[in-house]
Design a protein around this motif. Structure first.
Motif, PDB file in Angstrom:
ATOM      1  N   GLU A   1       0.831  -1.192   0.000  1.00 50.12           N
ATOM      2  CA  GLU A   1       0.000   0.000   0.000  1.00 50.12           C
ATOM      3  C   GLU A   1       0.870   1.249   0.000  1.00 50.12           C
ATOM      4  O   GLU A   1       2.067   1.171   0.215  1.00 50.12           O
ATOM      5  CB  GLU A   1      -0.950   0.012   1.196  1.00 50.12           C
ATOM      6  N   LYS A   2       0.257   2.391  -0.259  1.00 46.95           N
ATOM      7  CA  LYS A   2       0.997   3.650  -0.239  1.00 46.95           C
ATOM      8  C   LYS A   2       1.461   3.945   1.185  1.00 46.95           C
ATOM      9  O   LYS A   2       0.720   3.792   2.149  1.00 46.95           O
ATOM     10  CB  LYS A   2       0.128   4.794  -0.740  1.00 46.95           C
ATOM     11  N   VAL A   3       2.714   4.386   1.277  1.00 44.40           N
ATOM     12  CA  VAL A   3       3.324   4.718   2.554  1.00 44.40           C
ATOM     13  C   VAL A   3       3.913   6.121   2.437  1.00 44.40           C
ATOM     14  O   VAL A   3       4.569   6.439   1.446  1.00 44.40           O
ATOM     15  CB  VAL A   3       4.437   3.713   2.929  1.00 44.40           C
ATOM     16  N   SER A   4       3.661   6.953   3.436  1.00 41.16           N
ATOM     17  CA  SER A   4       4.203   8.309   3.452  1.00 41.16           C
ATOM     18  C   SER A   4       5.149   8.471   4.626  1.00 41.16           C
ATOM     19  O   SER A   4       4.904   7.946   5.714  1.00 41.16           O
ATOM     20  CB  SER A   4       3.084   9.342   3.587  1.00 41.16           C
ATOM     21  N   LEU A   5       6.223   9.195   4.387  1.00 41.53           N
ATOM     22  CA  LEU A   5       7.142   9.564   5.454  1.00 41.53           C
ATOM     23  C   LEU A   5       7.161  11.088   5.525  1.00 41.53           C
ATOM     24  O   LEU A   5       7.340  11.762   4.516  1.00 41.53           O
ATOM     25  CB  LEU A   5       8.551   9.059   5.181  1.00 41.53           C
ATOM     26  N   ARG A   6       6.939  11.596   6.736  1.00 42.59           N
ATOM     27  CA  ARG A   6       6.966  13.042   6.949  1.00 42.59           C
ATOM     28  C   ARG A   6       8.113  13.354   7.896  1.00 42.59           C
ATOM     29  O   ARG A   6       8.212  12.770   8.978  1.00 42.59           O
ATOM     30  CB  ARG A   6       5.649  13.515   7.550  1.00 42.59           C
ATOM     31  N   LEU A   7       8.992  14.248   7.485  1.00 41.83           N
ATOM     32  CA  LEU A   7      10.097  14.696   8.319  1.00 41.83           C
ATOM     33  C   LEU A   7       9.733  16.068   8.854  1.00 41.83           C
ATOM     34  O   LEU A   7       9.379  16.965   8.091  1.00 41.83           O
ATOM     35  CB  LEU A   7      11.390  14.775   7.509  1.00 41.83           C
ATOM     36  N   SER A   8       9.788  16.227  10.171  1.00 40.70           N
ATOM     37  CA  SER A   8       9.436  17.508  10.782  1.00 40.70           C
ATOM     38  C   SER A   8      10.491  17.914  11.802  1.00 40.70           C
ATOM     39  O   SER A   8      11.247  17.084  12.305  1.00 40.70           O
ATOM     40  CB  SER A   8       8.056  17.437  11.436  1.00 40.70           C
ATOM     41  N   ASP A   9      10.522  19.217  12.099  1.00 44.50           N
ATOM     42  CA  ASP A   9      11.472  19.717  13.082  1.00 44.50           C
ATOM     43  C   ASP A   9      10.876  19.601  14.489  1.00 44.50           C
ATOM     44  O   ASP A   9       9.764  19.089  14.671  1.00 44.50           O
ATOM     45  CB  ASP A   9      11.921  21.150  12.763  1.00 44.50           C
ATOM     46  N   GLN A  10      11.595  20.092  15.486  1.00 42.07           N
ATOM     47  CA  GLN A  10      11.153  19.968  16.880  1.00 42.07           C
ATOM     48  C   GLN A  10       9.868  20.737  17.173  1.00 42.07           C
ATOM     49  O   GLN A  10       9.170  20.434  18.123  1.00 42.07           O
ATOM     50  CB  GLN A  10      12.249  20.441  17.831  1.00 42.07           C
ATOM     51  N   LEU A  11       9.563  21.731  16.361  1.00 45.85           N
ATOM     52  CA  LEU A  11       8.344  22.511  16.557  1.00 45.85           C
ATOM     53  C   LEU A  11       7.153  21.925  15.793  1.00 45.85           C
ATOM     54  O   LEU A  11       6.058  22.460  15.854  1.00 45.85           O
ATOM     55  CB  LEU A  11       8.574  23.965  16.130  1.00 45.85           C
TER      56      LEU A  11
ATOM     57  N   ILE B   1       7.489  12.377   1.703  1.00 42.24           N
ATOM     58  CA  ILE B   1       7.746  11.457   0.597  1.00 42.24           C
ATOM     59  C   ILE B   1       6.655  10.388   0.635  1.00 42.24           C
ATOM     60  O   ILE B   1       6.383   9.822   1.689  1.00 42.24           O
ATOM     61  CB  ILE B   1       9.124  10.780   0.729  1.00 42.24           C
ATOM     62  N   THR B   2       6.035  10.111  -0.513  1.00 37.85           N
ATOM     63  CA  THR B   2       5.029   9.057  -0.604  1.00 37.85           C
ATOM     64  C   THR B   2       5.470   8.073  -1.679  1.00 37.85           C
ATOM     65  O   THR B   2       5.915   8.472  -2.749  1.00 37.85           O
ATOM     66  CB  THR B   2       3.645   9.639  -0.960  1.00 37.85           C
ATOM     67  N   GLN B   3       5.333   6.786  -1.362  1.00 39.82           N
ATOM     68  CA  GLN B   3       5.729   5.750  -2.313  1.00 39.82           C
ATOM     69  C   GLN B   3       4.925   4.483  -2.073  1.00 39.82           C
ATOM     70  O   GLN B   3       4.250   4.349  -1.059  1.00 39.82           O
ATOM     71  CB  GLN B   3       7.225   5.464  -2.207  1.00 39.82           C
ATOM     72  N   GLN B   4       5.026   3.563  -3.024  1.00 42.04           N
ATOM     73  CA  GLN B   4       4.346   2.279  -2.915  1.00 42.04           C
ATOM     74  C   GLN B   4       5.272   1.207  -3.453  1.00 42.04           C
ATOM     75  O   GLN B   4       5.957   1.410  -4.450  1.00 42.04           O
ATOM     76  CB  GLN B   4       3.041   2.296  -3.704  1.00 42.04           C
ATOM     77  N   GLY B   5       5.302   0.055  -2.795  1.00 39.56           N
ATOM     78  CA  GLY B   5       6.098  -1.067  -3.269  1.00 39.56           C
ATOM     79  C   GLY B   5       7.541  -1.062  -2.815  1.00 39.56           C
ATOM     80  O   GLY B   5       8.301  -1.930  -3.190  1.00 39.56           O
ATOM     81  N   GLU B   6       7.948  -0.099  -2.035  1.00 40.35           N
ATOM     82  CA  GLU B   6       9.314  -0.047  -1.504  1.00 40.35           C
ATOM     83  C   GLU B   6       9.280  -0.438  -0.027  1.00 40.35           C
ATOM     84  O   GLU B   6       8.225  -0.505   0.587  1.00 40.35           O
ATOM     85  CB  GLU B   6       9.886   1.362  -1.643  1.00 40.35           C
ATOM     86  N   ASN B   7      10.447  -0.649   0.568  1.00 42.00           N
ATOM     87  CA  ASN B   7      10.506  -0.933   2.001  1.00 42.00           C
ATOM     88  C   ASN B   7      11.494  -0.030   2.725  1.00 42.00           C
ATOM     89  O   ASN B   7      11.946  -0.335   3.815  1.00 42.00           O
ATOM     90  CB  ASN B   7      10.851  -2.399   2.254  1.00 42.00           C
ATOM     91  N   LYS B   8      11.836   1.099   2.077  1.00 43.15           N
ATOM     92  CA  LYS B   8      12.749   2.039   2.719  1.00 43.15           C
ATOM     93  C   LYS B   8      12.588   3.420   2.102  1.00 43.15           C
ATOM     94  O   LYS B   8      12.146   3.570   0.958  1.00 43.15           O
ATOM     95  CB  LYS B   8      14.196   1.583   2.609  1.00 43.15           C
ATOM     96  N   PHE B   9      12.922   4.412   2.888  1.00 49.47           N
ATOM     97  CA  PHE B   9      12.959   5.794   2.428  1.00 49.47           C
ATOM     98  C   PHE B   9      14.398   6.284   2.514  1.00 49.47           C
ATOM     99  O   PHE B   9      15.075   6.035   3.505  1.00 49.47           O
ATOM    100  CB  PHE B   9      12.106   6.702   3.324  1.00 49.47           C
ATOM    101  N   ASN B  10      14.854   6.979   1.496  1.00 51.05           N
ATOM    102  CA  ASN B  10      16.165   7.626   1.524  1.00 51.05           C
ATOM    103  C   ASN B  10      15.935   9.129   1.659  1.00 51.05           C
ATOM    104  O   ASN B  10      15.241   9.720   0.841  1.00 51.05           O
ATOM    105  CB  ASN B  10      16.952   7.326   0.249  1.00 51.05           C
TER     106      ASN B  10
END
Length: 75
Positions: free
Chosen positions: A11-21, A28-37
């Motif tokens: 399924e589609k997977v999203s990674l959100r990078l945020s700061d301390q605030l 980044i959103t992707q499907q079919g992968e198992n890692k984010f660079n």
């Protein structure tokens, strides 16, 4: 930096990078992968949060610490 994950379904997977605030720095959103660079070179040293979210509602947040020393520095 690479963040690996494992989910039972394709399924589609999203990674959100945020700061301390909580400010969103990158998503980044992707499907079919198992890692984010993620390229952290554009961000200063510090603590960040990565949140992985799937279409089915899975949500996991973890800490990311970036700490780089200048070349030739003594530790």
């Amino acid at each position: 930096m690479t963040i690996k994950y494992s989910i039972p379904e394709n399924e589609k997977v999203s990674l959100r990078l945020s700061d301390q605030l909580g400010k969103n720095l990158e998503t980044i959103t992707q499907q079919g992968e198992n890692k984010f660079n993620i390229d952290l070179s554009k961000y200063p040293n510090g603590m960040y949060y990565s949140t992985i979210t799937t279409e089915s509602g899975y949500n996991k947040t973890g800490k990311v610490v970036k700490l780089e020393y200048p070349a030739g520095s003594d530790l």
